[in-house]
Design a protein around this motif. Structure first.
Motif, short mmCIF file in Angstrom:
data_model
loop_
_atom_site.label_atom_id
_atom_site.label_comp_id
_atom_site.label_asym_id
_atom_site.label_seq_id
_atom_site.Cartn_x
_atom_site.Cartn_y
_atom_site.Cartn_z
N GLY A 93 -2.87 8.11 -4.50
CA GLY A 93 -2.88 6.95 -3.90
C GLY A 93 -3.91 5.80 -4.40
O GLY A 93 -3.70 4.58 -4.01
N THR A 94 -4.49 6.13 -5.60
CA THR A 94 -5.13 5.22 -6.33
C THR A 94 -4.44 4.27 -6.89
O THR A 94 -4.70 2.95 -7.31
N THR A 95 -3.18 4.64 -7.49
CA THR A 95 -2.10 3.84 -7.91
C THR A 95 -0.98 3.79 -7.06
O THR A 95 -0.61 4.97 -6.63
N THR A 96 -0.38 2.79 -6.57
CA THR A 96 0.50 2.74 -5.57
C THR A 96 1.92 2.50 -6.16
O THR A 96 3.05 2.76 -5.49
N ILE A 97 2.11 2.20 -7.53
CA ILE A 97 3.27 1.98 -8.15
C ILE A 97 3.39 2.60 -9.39
O ILE A 97 2.56 2.30 -10.12
N LEU A 98 4.52 3.64 -9.32
CA LEU A 98 4.43 4.15 -10.64
C LEU A 98 5.98 3.94 -11.22
O LEU A 98 6.91 4.09 -10.69
N VAL A 99 6.18 3.13 -12.48
CA VAL A 99 7.21 2.85 -13.10
C VAL A 99 7.68 4.05 -13.99
O VAL A 99 6.65 4.34 -14.80
N ALA A 100 8.65 4.55 -14.00
CA ALA A 100 8.93 5.91 -14.71
C ALA A 100 10.52 5.50 -15.25
O ALA A 100 11.43 5.06 -14.71
N THR A 101 10.67 6.66 -16.27
CA THR A 101 12.24 6.86 -16.61
C THR A 101 12.45 8.10 -16.16
O THR A 101 11.57 8.88 -15.72
N ASP A 102 13.89 8.49 -16.31
CA ASP A 102 14.39 9.72 -15.77
C ASP A 102 13.68 10.93 -16.12
O ASP A 102 13.56 11.66 -15.37
N VAL A 103 13.54 10.92 -17.51
CA VAL A 103 12.93 12.26 -18.12
C VAL A 103 11.61 12.36 -17.54
O VAL A 103 11.30 13.64 -17.22
N ALA A 104 10.75 11.48 -17.67
CA ALA A 104 9.34 11.65 -17.32
C ALA A 104 9.16 11.93 -15.81
O ALA A 104 8.21 12.50 -15.46
N ASP A 148 0.84 -1.16 0.06
CA ASP A 148 0.19 -0.14 0.09
C ASP A 148 0.89 1.26 -0.05
O ASP A 148 0.08 2.33 0.00
N ALA A 149 2.03 1.09 0.21
CA ALA A 149 3.06 2.37 0.08
C ALA A 149 3.13 2.81 -1.40
O ALA A 149 3.41 2.11 -2.14
N LEU A 150 3.27 4.09 -1.53
CA LEU A 150 3.68 4.80 -2.57
C LEU A 150 4.95 4.41 -3.00
O LEU A 150 5.91 4.76 -2.38
N THR A 151 5.09 3.91 -4.30
CA THR A 151 6.46 3.25 -4.63
C THR A 151 6.89 3.99 -6.03
O THR A 151 6.06 3.62 -6.99
N LEU A 152 8.23 4.38 -6.15
CA LEU A 152 8.41 4.73 -7.64
C LEU A 152 9.38 4.02 -8.09
O LEU A 152 10.53 3.84 -7.36
N VAL A 153 9.26 3.36 -9.04
CA VAL A 153 10.16 2.42 -9.92
C VAL A 153 10.96 2.84 -10.97
O VAL A 153 10.29 3.38 -11.78
N PHE A 154 12.06 2.90 -11.10
CA PHE A 154 13.02 3.67 -11.88
C PHE A 154 13.39 2.68 -13.11
O PHE A 154 14.26 1.61 -12.97
N SER A 155 13.20 2.81 -14.29
CA SER A 155 13.86 1.88 -15.40
C SER A 155 14.46 2.92 -16.50
O SER A 155 14.38 3.84 -16.52
N ARG A 156 15.56 2.17 -17.13
CA ARG A 156 16.52 2.90 -17.72
C ARG A 156 15.81 3.40 -19.13
O ARG A 156 16.04 4.69 -19.79
N THR A 157 14.83 2.29 -19.64
CA THR A 157 14.42 2.83 -21.08
C THR A 157 12.73 2.94 -21.01
O THR A 157 11.98 2.37 -20.13
N LYS A 158 12.12 3.52 -22.03
CA LYS A 158 10.93 3.62 -22.14
C LYS A 158 10.21 2.11 -22.39
O LYS A 158 9.06 1.83 -21.67
#
Length: 426
Positions: A294-305, A245-255
């Motif tokens: 908080g309706t989405t708890t995991i956000l997968v992102a690239t650096d730019v975005a 349930d924690a807000l978690t930001l996950v970073f990927s190197r590519t789109k």
């Protein structure tokens, strides 16, 4: 302790700050605002989440309030350039409450939105224009905006603009700006190119800095898992499952990697979304809005975005892929521990990423404590290897200069690892 009214701001702006809930300035604001009010060019260095937007926004608004007069059609009085659509929107959202009750107009122009609508907005004239460089040049080429009246220029997240190649856009924009003008450049890091940029566009700037370049926020707890590339998805799911349930930001190197990772998480029942350059503006805005709520708890992102994500409730940042630019690691983990909160930054390091980790640790002047796995870094003798293979730090242990992660507990048995207790979301 300083209050905003001690920095030289006028009564109307102080009242706006009080209505917006701002009670006292941050260190970067304490240093930058009086100098900017005096008309100096500013070179501001501060880690993310320290209040840079108000550090340049407040003196900018104060100058405009002191120079009344409606902007002529198509003209702009103050220009703020930022590298991403999300950051442009965030800056504008922070400034608009401070202009309520005045005649100042704050407008934005970014890619991914109707250019005809933006042409219509600019036709009336704008006091403060917040823009991405690419879309601004498109509007300049169409004759939709006249920058000859700009007397205040702000370059925010300038290091990221350099990484994205916006220096070429800046060279097209700068000659069209009015003179004399005040220029303020703000950044979280200071690569060598930034020094060159400041010499080219700033006139005798005053340098303000509240933390050394490459230093993470003090309240970020860091750790690294040494894990094979093929085992990263399983390790990610293991960690996410500990505190779903924690807000978690996950970073990927590519789109592509970000999208593939997000879809895999959703297929496994995780509440995830993604944000990257292949997403439309509407999709990106919706993903950030849902993550903030908080309706989405995991956000997968690239650096730019991820630039412009200012969400105090982010509890964890997970570096699924280590960044190729060490400075970006500092930016990434700065997405947590914002607004005085604590946060945790977890990194995955595959065998072929050892050099990237070494560069990050060299930049930050720390040794990131090892949570699991065996270090791929050469030169680790048995004694150091044993020390580095300890488990995650206890809550309260922070990363610091010259740190080594000594005294870490032995790793928990497989499947028994304990993630920190859930934080209350803001």
């Amino acid at each position: 302790m300083f209050d905003f009214d001690m920095l030289g701001l006028g009564p109307s702006l102080n009242s706006a700050l009080e209505r917006a809930g701002f009670k006292e300035p941050t260190p970067i604001q304490n240093q930058a605002i009086p100098l900017a009010l005096d008309g100096h060019d500013i070179l501001g260095l501060a880690q993310t989440g320290t209040g840079k937007t108000l550090a340049f926004g407040l003196p900018l608004i104060e100058h405009l309030l002191a120079a009344p007069g409606k902007p002529a059609p198509k003209t702009v009085k103050a220009l703020i350039l930022a590298p991403t659509r999300e950051l442009v929107n965030q800056i504008a959202d922070n400034l608009r409450p401070l202009t309520e009750g005045s005649k100042l107009r704050v407008a934005t122009v970014v890619g991914g939105q109707s250019i005809n609508r933006q042409i219509g907005v600019l036709a009336r004239g704008t006091d403060v224009l917040v823009a991405t460089p690419g879309r601004l040049i498109d509007l300049m080429d169409r004759g939709a905006v006249d920058l000859g009246q700009v007397r205040h220029l702000v370059l925010d997240e300038a290091d990221q603009m350099l990484d994205l190649g916006f220096i070429h856009a800046l060279r097209k924009i700068a000659p069209r700006l009015g003179t004399p003008r005040q220029t303020m450049l703000f950044s979280a890091t200071m690569p060598k190119q930034m020094e060159e940029l400041s010499r080219a566009y700033l006139n005798d700037p005053r340098r303000v800095q509240v933390s050394p370049p490459g230093k993470a926020a003090d309240k970020v707890t860091q750790s690294v898992h040494f894990v094979a590339k093929a085992d990263k998805p399983a390790k990610l799911r293991e960690i996410l499952s500990r505190d779903p349930d924690a807000l978690t930001l996950v970073f990927s190197r590519t789109k592509h990697g970000a999208e593939k990772l997000m879809k895999g998480l959703v297929a496994d029942g995780f509440n995830a979304a993604s944000i990257h350059g292949n997403k439309s503006q509407g999709q990106r805005d919706r993903a950030i809005r849902d993550f903030r709520a908080g309706t989405t708890t995991i956000l997968v992102a690239t650096d730019v975005a991820a630039r412009g994500i200012d969400i105090p409730g982010v509890a964890y940042v997970i570096n699924f892929d280590l960044p190729e630019v060490p400075d970006n690691y500092v930016h990434r983990i700065g997405r947590t521990a914002r607004a005085g909160r604590e946060g945790e930054a977890i990194a995955f390091c595959a065998p072929d990423e050892g050099d990237l980790l070494r560069q990050i640790q060299k930049l930050m002047k720390i040794e990131i404590p090892v949570a699991s796995g065996t270090s791929p870094l050469p030169g680790d003798d048995d004694e150091r290897g044993n020390r580095r293979s300890g488990g995650p730090r206890r809550r309260g242990q922070r990363s610091g200069g010259g740190g080594g992660g000594g005294g870490a507990k032995a790793p928990a048995p497989a499947g028994k690892g304990r993630r920190p207790r859930r934080r209350r979301q803001a």
